[in-house]
Design a protein around this motif. Structure first.
Motif, mmCIF file in Angstrom:
data_model
loop_
_atom_site.group_PDB
_atom_site.id
_atom_site.type_symbol
_atom_site.label_atom_id
_atom_site.label_comp_id
_atom_site.label_asym_id
_atom_site.label_seq_id
_atom_site.Cartn_x
_atom_site.Cartn_y
_atom_site.Cartn_z
ATOM 1 N N GLY A 32 51.822 66.571 51.456
ATOM 2 C CA GLY A 32 52.601 65.347 51.295
ATOM 3 C C GLY A 32 52.682 64.483 52.523
ATOM 4 O O GLY A 32 53.271 63.390 52.477
ATOM 5 N N ARG A 49 51.173 58.540 56.373
ATOM 6 C CA ARG A 49 51.243 58.370 54.929
ATOM 7 C C ARG A 49 52.041 59.546 54.383
ATOM 8 O O ARG A 49 51.615 60.692 54.497
ATOM 9 C CB ARG A 49 49.841 58.342 54.326
ATOM 10 N N TYR A 51 54.613 61.248 51.237
ATOM 11 C CA TYR A 51 54.995 61.220 49.820
ATOM 12 C C TYR A 51 56.499 61.019 49.727
ATOM 13 O O TYR A 51 57.292 61.754 50.320
ATOM 14 C CB TYR A 51 54.598 62.522 49.142
ATOM 15 N N TYR A 57 53.893 56.716 47.685
ATOM 16 C CA TYR A 57 53.637 57.051 49.083
ATOM 17 C C TYR A 57 54.104 55.902 49.966
ATOM 18 O O TYR A 57 54.055 54.739 49.569
ATOM 19 C CB TYR A 57 52.151 57.317 49.328
ATOM 20 N N GLU A 91 59.110 61.265 58.030
ATOM 21 C CA GLU A 91 59.039 61.821 56.690
ATOM 22 C C GLU A 91 60.412 62.334 56.257
ATOM 23 O O GLU A 91 60.840 62.124 55.112
ATOM 24 C CB GLU A 91 58.024 62.975 56.657
#
Length: 423
Positions: A32, A49, A51, A57, A91
């Motif tokens: 992810g 990038r 998820y 994304y 993230e």
């Protein structure tokens, strides 16, 4: 099955051999999350990038890469390892935002937001006044971390409120004489109210296990600044106010005078809340009901019993107790304008609110011989402390009259007079 070979982006030398292109060279960090290197003709930049859930994304630029003569500083220029760490941090933030979870230190502003959200959920409506007060607190100390909040921080904040003039709606300061003792008292009283709001929010944060109890619990309010003499209406003012009210508002005002119920409790009252066999009405005190306490009975005078018997005769039990002339239910926001007009017509200054009606019920009941405990229970209080605090101002004539109820102790008084100096 052949595996895809990942691009070499771990070192400046490896990145220098890549061709310039718009699409990043991505390398898997973990499921992810990808760290990418976008190489242009002049410089390279790190991108990520991640998820974000629901097949979406997020692509973001992180910082410059340590290519050529650029040395990594951990902020604007990152090496490969630093870029990986930055990608993991972002993230976590992205996923926290997507799931509604909080990321980072728990601040005073976070505690206020949680408190207001809970208040809205419990009371079923937004409170502009609560939002305003919490907004003022957040603007002053919202960035402070709750776990590091000290008594000195809070005292300094309270002093800033006490030493500054009140703000008007437009944000400007009111023109007041800050040397006036009454102005100073009122500003300290305002600081105390803000302290109560802050403690309520922080105590809620403790209950929700966001933070541990802190030193802020020991901060004391300013003493002897509260105006503990609530205003109440005279019998003549009551008559004038009722005569000036339209019929639908008059019924609501009568309900407030005869029960001492809060405005919100009156507008939520149902016909079935009247219990004639007990000569009482059930009041779902919203302040206590949402802390797990049940609604309570407010016992009525003979006048109150007659009013509610006539007001509920032939009506459905589920119908709102008080309705507007057009048949709609009262809302709290509907009351202010017609009540203001009635006060003006009755020449009552300052205008009486439903809080004044509540104070009128309590004060006149006490002055007519009702016990403090009975008044407290009819108002929904657990004990007499609030009654003692707010209604200790009752008139000297009434207190003198009450002194007649002190029993005789059988003390024998002789005809010997005490010797006084100078005789």
């Amino acid at each position: 099955m052949a595996t895809r070979k990942e691009p070499q982006i771990t070192t400046p030398n490896a990145r220098s051999k890549l061709k310039s292109r718009g699409a990043p060279y991505y390398r898997l960090v973990h499921a992810g999350l990808y760290l990418g290197y976008r190489k242009s003709k002049t410089a390279g930049r790190w991108v990520m990038r991640a998820y974000a859930g629901d097949k979406n994304y997020v692509v973001e630029t992180l910082a410059d890469a340590d290519d050529g003569e650029r040395q990594p500083d951990g902020v604007d220029v990152l090496d490969f390892q630093q870029a990986q760490d930055r990608a993991r941090e972002r993230e976590t933030e992205i996923r926290a935002d997507a799931t509604g979870r909080r990321f980072g230190p728990y601040t005073v502003a976070d505690a206020l937001d949680d408190y207001l959200r809970d208040k809205l959920g419990r009371e079923g409506r937004d409170s502009a006044e609560a939002r305003r007060r919490c907004g003022d607190i957040a603007a002053a100390i919202g960035e402070l971390e709750v776990g590091k909040l000290t008594k000195r921080d809070i005292r300094a904040w309270m002093e800033s409120i006490a030493n500054s003039p009140p703000r008007l709606r437009g944000g400007k300061f009111a023109q007041v004489d800050m040397s006036d003792p009454q102005v100073q008292r009122r500003r300290k009283d305002t600081a105390n109210r803000y302290l109560n709001d802050l403690k309520a929010a922080l105590n809620f944060a403790v209950e929700e296990d966001h933070v541990a109890p802190g030193a802020w619990r020991d901060v004391k309010p300013y003493k002897l600044v509260s105006q503990n003499r609530p205003r109440f209406l005279s019998l003549d003012e009551i008559t004038r106010l009722l005569n000036a009210c339209p019929p639908d508002l008059r019924a609501l005002v009568n309900g407030g005078l005869l029960t001492g119920a809060r405005r919100g409790d009156l507008v939520h009252m149902r016909v079935g809340d009247f219990v004639p066999e007990s000569q009482a009405v059930t009041i779902g005190n919203r302040k206590s009901r949402y802390k797990g306490k049940p609604p309570f009975l407010c016992y009525l005078s003979d006048e109150g019993l007659r009013f509610f018997e006539a007001h509920t005769a032939g009506r459905d039990r589920q119908e709102p107790m008080f309705l507007r002339d057009d048949g709609r239910s009262w809302r709290e926001d509907d009351i202010a304008r017609p009540l203001k007009a009635a006060n003006k017509a009755a020449k009552i200054k300052p205008a009486a609110s439903f809080n004044v009606l509540r104070h009128t019920y309590a004060s006149l009941s006490l002055m007519n011989g009702m016990s403090q405990m009975a008044v407290a229970q009819n108002l929904g209080h657990a004990d007499t402390r609030m009654v003692e605090k707010h209604y200790g101002h009752l008139t000297p004539d009434w207190r003198k009259e009450q002194a007649r109820h002190i029993p005789e102790f059988g003390i024998q008084v002789g005809n010997v007079e005490p010797i006084r100096s100078g005789r």
